[in-house]
Design an enzyme around this catalytic site. Structure first.
Site, PDB file in Angstrom:
ATOM      1  N   ASP A 108      29.421  45.531  41.163  1.00 23.05           N
ATOM      2  CA  ASP A 108      29.702  44.635  40.034  1.00 23.05           C
ATOM      3  C   ASP A 108      31.110  44.048  40.182  1.00 23.05           C
ATOM      4  OD1 ASP A 108      28.768  43.946  37.044  1.00 23.05           O
ATOM      5  OD2 ASP A 108      30.918  44.355  37.049  1.00 23.05           O
ATOM      6  N   TYR A 150      38.128  39.214  38.850  1.00 14.82           N
ATOM      7  CA  TYR A 150      38.616  40.456  39.465  1.00 14.82           C
ATOM      8  C   TYR A 150      39.379  40.128  40.756  1.00 14.82           C
ATOM      9  CZ  TYR A 150      35.066  42.904  36.554  1.00 14.82           C
ATOM     10  OH  TYR A 150      34.282  43.390  35.534  1.00 14.82           O
ATOM     11  N   LYS A 204      30.793  37.017  38.120  1.00 12.82           N
ATOM     12  CA  LYS A 204      30.857  36.443  36.772  1.00 12.82           C
ATOM     13  C   LYS A 204      31.715  35.189  36.757  1.00 12.82           C
ATOM     14  CE  LYS A 204      30.830  41.241  35.147  1.00 12.82           C
ATOM     15  NZ  LYS A 204      31.654  41.992  36.089  1.00 12.82           N
ATOM     16  N   HIS A 257      31.171  35.559  31.784  1.00 13.82           N
ATOM     17  CA  HIS A 257      32.019  36.749  31.634  1.00 13.82           C
ATOM     18  C   HIS A 257      32.511  36.938  30.197  1.00 13.82           C
ATOM     19  CE1 HIS A 257      35.135  39.338  34.041  1.00 13.82           C
ATOM     20  NE2 HIS A 257      34.760  39.934  32.934  1.00 13.82           N
TER      21      HIS A 257
END
Ligand code: A2P
Length: 283
Positions: free
Chosen positions: A44, A49, A74, A107
């Site tokens: 994930d 990120y 996302k 997100h």
């Protein structure tokens, strides 16, 4: 590993490895390879990120066939709207460099979510995204957006653990057969959860650790879990939860731990502004 069938027919491994806050400096690469070696088949990630490149490289170098690994990423807030989302999807596809993305999520549920969703639906039709979903949608936010969507989200990834069981939200999501994906499934290491007497008694009974009992409860509830650990032993044991089953009475005991109060409230004043200012995704 157990799999859950999503509302679009695709299958997702019920335990995933989250890479939030792991840097794109080789650490994510190492962590993903460790997780894949330990048996994880679901990673994930997210544009925000900043480690999609490392994730992609680790998957390509793993020697495991692409189709056996489930990759989530996302779309970040800056890319909401129809044209923006097309750019964001293309950027994630390029950075991951894995041909397609198994699951792509909105997100954060603010701004022009409806037009971003249209672009995600098109990318799904084109095969670039296999499944599409949302994240951090509370009941009110869900009711604001989802009735207007043609394709109902495959998942809603929200905070979930025995202290925050999202009961109302799960009732609403059940109407579209949308699965709940849990972030902070271990309460983010919350000691009062990990040392709760219901949890520790079950750990004793089954010869498992507290984290495993919590994750087993969650998976028996039909939730997809994304436990986070940097400890190799816990990375391994967090996956080793399918060789025992809690009884209905034990499930009821775990259900009774719910406080109804997640730590994150997506509707709280200032949350949207804080998130908008948090990250800028660069090409
Ligand atoms: P560590 O990285 O040292 O394993 P969450 O997934 O809810 O965000 O929780 C992550 C936190 O829980 C991390 O601090 C992690 O620490 C800890 N943790 C992960 N797995 C377990 C486990 N099986 N038992 C206890 N703590 C765990």
């Amino acid at each position: 590993m157990e799999y859950i069938t999503l509302n679009d027919g695709n299958k997702i491994p019920q335990v995933g490895f989250g890479v939030f806050m792991i840097p794109n400096d080789g650490s994510t690469y190492d962590a993903v390879l460790t997780a894949l070696k330990a048996g994880y088949r679901h990673i994930d990630s997210a544009a925000a990120y900043f480690n999609e490149e490392d994730v992609g490289k680790a998957v390509r170098d793993s020697g495991i066939p692409r189709k056996e690994i489930f990759i989530t990423s996302k779309l970040w807030l800056q890319d909401h709207g129809y044209e923006g989302a097309k750019i964001g999807i293309a950027r994630s596809l390029r950075k991951l460099d894995l041909g397609y993305i198994d699951l792509y999520l909105i997100h954060q549920p603010y701004g022009d979510v409806a037009c971003a969703w249209k672009a995600m639906e098109e990318a799904k039709t084109e095969g670039k995204l296999r499944s599409i979903g949302v994240s951090n949608m509370s009941v009110n936010i869900w009711n604001k957006f989802i009735p207007g969507f043609d394709t109902k989200p495959a998942v809603n990834q929200v905070e979930f653990n025995p202290l925050a069981q999202q009961k109302k939200l799960r009732e609403v999501m059940a109407q579209t057969d949308t699965k709940l994906e849990a972030w902070y499934p271990l309460g983010h290491g919350n000691e009062s959860l990990l040392t709760n007497s219901v949890v520790t008694a079950l750990a004793e009974k089954y010869g498992k650790n507290a984290g495993q009992i919590i994750l087993r409860f969650e998976t028996q509830e039909g939730v997809i879990v994304l436990p986070k650990s940097t400890n190799p032993e816990r990375i391994r044991t967090n996956l080793d939860i399918f060789d025992f089953e809690l009884t209905e009475t034990e499930i009821e005991e775990m259900r009774s731990l719910d406080t109804g109060k997640p730590s994150h409230d997506p509707e709280a004043p200032g949350v949207e502004e804080m998130l908008r200012g948090a990250f800028v995704i660069k090409d």
